[in-house]
Design an enzyme around this catalytic site. Sequence first.
Site, PDB file in Angstrom:
ATOM      1  N   HIS A  61     -18.842 -52.203  16.708  1.00 26.69           N
ATOM      2  CA  HIS A  61     -17.394 -52.111  16.953  1.00 26.69           C
ATOM      3  C   HIS A  61     -16.700 -53.283  16.274  1.00 26.69           C
ATOM      4  O   HIS A  61     -17.342 -54.198  15.759  1.00 26.69           O
ATOM      5  CB  HIS A  61     -17.089 -52.028  18.444  1.00 26.69           C
ATOM      6  CG  HIS A  61     -17.444 -53.244  19.254  1.00 26.69           C
ATOM      7  ND1 HIS A  61     -18.709 -53.778  19.304  1.00 26.69           N
ATOM      8  CD2 HIS A  61     -16.673 -54.031  20.077  1.00 26.69           C
ATOM      9  CE1 HIS A  61     -18.703 -54.824  20.122  1.00 26.69           C
ATOM     10  NE2 HIS A  61     -17.484 -55.006  20.594  1.00 26.69           N
ATOM     11  N   HIS A  63     -14.784 -55.742  17.360  1.00 29.61           N
ATOM     12  CA  HIS A  63     -14.537 -57.066  17.935  1.00 29.61           C
ATOM     13  C   HIS A  63     -15.157 -58.118  17.016  1.00 29.61           C
ATOM     14  O   HIS A  63     -16.272 -57.941  16.510  1.00 29.61           O
ATOM     15  CB  HIS A  63     -15.108 -57.164  19.350  1.00 29.61           C
ATOM     16  CG  HIS A  63     -14.210 -56.521  20.379  1.00 29.61           C
ATOM     17  ND1 HIS A  63     -14.667 -56.071  21.604  1.00 29.61           N
ATOM     18  CD2 HIS A  63     -12.875 -56.269  20.356  1.00 29.61           C
ATOM     19  CE1 HIS A  63     -13.647 -55.560  22.286  1.00 29.61           C
ATOM     20  NE2 HIS A  63     -12.548 -55.673  21.560  1.00 29.61           N
ATOM     21  N   ASP A  65     -16.658 -60.881  17.237  1.00 29.59           N
ATOM     22  CA  ASP A  65     -17.992 -61.475  17.414  1.00 29.59           C
ATOM     23  C   ASP A  65     -19.107 -60.547  16.919  1.00 29.59           C
ATOM     24  O   ASP A  65     -20.279 -60.926  16.944  1.00 29.59           O
ATOM     25  CB  ASP A  65     -18.236 -61.914  18.873  1.00 29.59           C
ATOM     26  CG  ASP A  65     -18.073 -60.796  19.893  1.00 29.59           C
ATOM     27  OD1 ASP A  65     -17.283 -59.863  19.641  1.00 29.59           O
ATOM     28  OD2 ASP A  65     -18.737 -60.862  20.952  1.00 29.59           O
ATOM     29  N   HIS A  66     -18.734 -59.356  16.410  1.00 23.45           N
ATOM     30  CA  HIS A  66     -19.736 -58.429  15.880  1.00 23.45           C
ATOM     31  C   HIS A  66     -19.581 -58.172  14.383  1.00 23.45           C
ATOM     32  O   HIS A  66     -20.423 -57.527  13.772  1.00 23.45           O
ATOM     33  CB  HIS A  66     -19.677 -57.097  16.644  1.00 23.45           C
ATOM     34  CG  HIS A  66     -20.005 -57.279  18.089  1.00 23.45           C
ATOM     35  ND1 HIS A  66     -21.214 -56.928  18.632  1.00 23.45           N
ATOM     36  CD2 HIS A  66     -19.287 -57.839  19.098  1.00 23.45           C
ATOM     37  CE1 HIS A  66     -21.221 -57.255  19.918  1.00 23.45           C
ATOM     38  NE2 HIS A  66     -20.067 -57.804  20.226  1.00 23.45           N
ATOM     39  N   HIS A 139     -16.754 -49.206  26.178  1.00 21.92           N
ATOM     40  CA  HIS A 139     -16.275 -50.565  25.968  1.00 21.92           C
ATOM     41  C   HIS A 139     -14.752 -50.519  25.891  1.00 21.92           C
ATOM     42  O   HIS A 139     -14.156 -49.451  26.060  1.00 21.92           O
ATOM     43  CB  HIS A 139     -16.915 -51.119  24.682  1.00 21.92           C
ATOM     44  CG  HIS A 139     -16.771 -52.593  24.490  1.00 21.92           C
ATOM     45  ND1 HIS A 139     -16.942 -53.494  25.509  1.00 21.92           N
ATOM     46  CD2 HIS A 139     -16.482 -53.331  23.375  1.00 21.92           C
ATOM     47  CE1 HIS A 139     -16.753 -54.722  25.023  1.00 21.92           C
ATOM     48  NE2 HIS A 139     -16.468 -54.648  23.737  1.00 21.92           N
ATOM     49  N   ASP A 210     -21.391 -53.583  22.549  1.00 27.31           N
ATOM     50  CA  ASP A 210     -21.077 -53.983  23.907  1.00 27.31           C
ATOM     51  C   ASP A 210     -20.805 -52.749  24.742  1.00 27.31           C
ATOM     52  O   ASP A 210     -20.148 -51.822  24.276  1.00 27.31           O
ATOM     53  CB  ASP A 210     -19.808 -54.829  23.918  1.00 27.31           C
ATOM     54  CG  ASP A 210     -19.940 -56.142  23.143  1.00 27.31           C
ATOM     55  OD1 ASP A 210     -21.048 -56.511  22.749  1.00 27.31           O
ATOM     56  OD2 ASP A 210     -18.906 -56.783  22.899  1.00 27.31           O
TER      57      ASP A 210
HETATM   58 ZN   LIG Z   1     -19.073 -58.790  21.864  1.00 20.97          ZN
HETATM   59 ZN   LIG Z   2     -16.758 -56.198  22.259  1.00 19.78          ZN
END
Ligand SMILES: [Zn+2]
Ligand SMILES: [Zn+2]
Length: 305
Positions: A61, A63, A65-66, A139, A210
């Site tokens: 996804h 976000h 942090d990915h 998520h 997530d």
């Molecule tokens: Zn994450």
């Molecule tokens: Zn996420």
Amino acid sequence: MITITTLGTGSGKPTPERNVSCTTVFREGELILFDCGEGTQVQLTRARLRPGAIKIICITHFHGDHINGLPGLLGTLQLNQRTEPLYLIGPEGLERYVRTLARLGVVGMRYPLKFIEVTRPGEVYRCQDFSITADRLKHRITCWGYRLTEPDRPGRFDVEAAKAAGVPPGPLFGRLQRGETLTLDDGTVVTPDQVMGKARPGLSLAYCCDTQPCEGVQRLAQGVDVLMHEGTYAPDEGRMAHQRGHSTMADAARAALKAGASRLIITHVSPKYTRTDGFERAVREIFPHTRIARDLDVFEMAYKH
Ligand SMILES: [Zn+2]
Ligand SMILES: [Zn+2]
């Protein structure tokens, strides 16, 4: 054999202890990345993994942090003069995102990019050696979990059994190996199961990050050798976890148990926890074969036969 290396096991933002999401799967000389958080390149170097070996990158996804490590990594592959195609699998919009980076000059890429945008659950990639399927996770934004599955390999050919059955060495061996039933000159019938061992199951792993507990996880994780599952929160913080579209470490363990997975690796741990050994003990009460991963952990998946 498949080797899993966790390059980033934290959630949200990188800390000196935990980088953000990225897991590599190494098989037959090729690397498959699941997520590509910031710092992935440095972690690849630390793990002594060659960026040139990357064949596929699966993004769950959007976000940060990915995915924030993707632009830098794509640029480095060009600096390294890559010519091989790179498969990029991820949510709808991934191609537009990468093309925009290229158009703005953020990264230059002259090697071929093969985009596979996931729009519905099902198979997203297949080659001779394995397939990748995606399923919907639960998520805050659209998020896909992935499962890598190797096909079963045929059993071993038993030369002695074939000779004993009267099959002369040569091309007839190959026909039996391909599943043909033979009738020999003297009328004897020899079937493949007389001379082939049992089929050897391929390996499988699911990557679910997530997500809060959901059906998609269960479908992906059904009977897998390894389930990699997020465990952002401590086992007893279910309310907070689910409100934020995440799981507790206990949720991850329950998912592994329900799916009949062989092993569980928990990742995407909140940076607020400095120690996790107590959590690991608690979670093993639910699912014994659990590890809360740390950065640069290496997990080997070996064939059973
Ligand atoms: Zn994450
Ligand atoms: Zn996420």
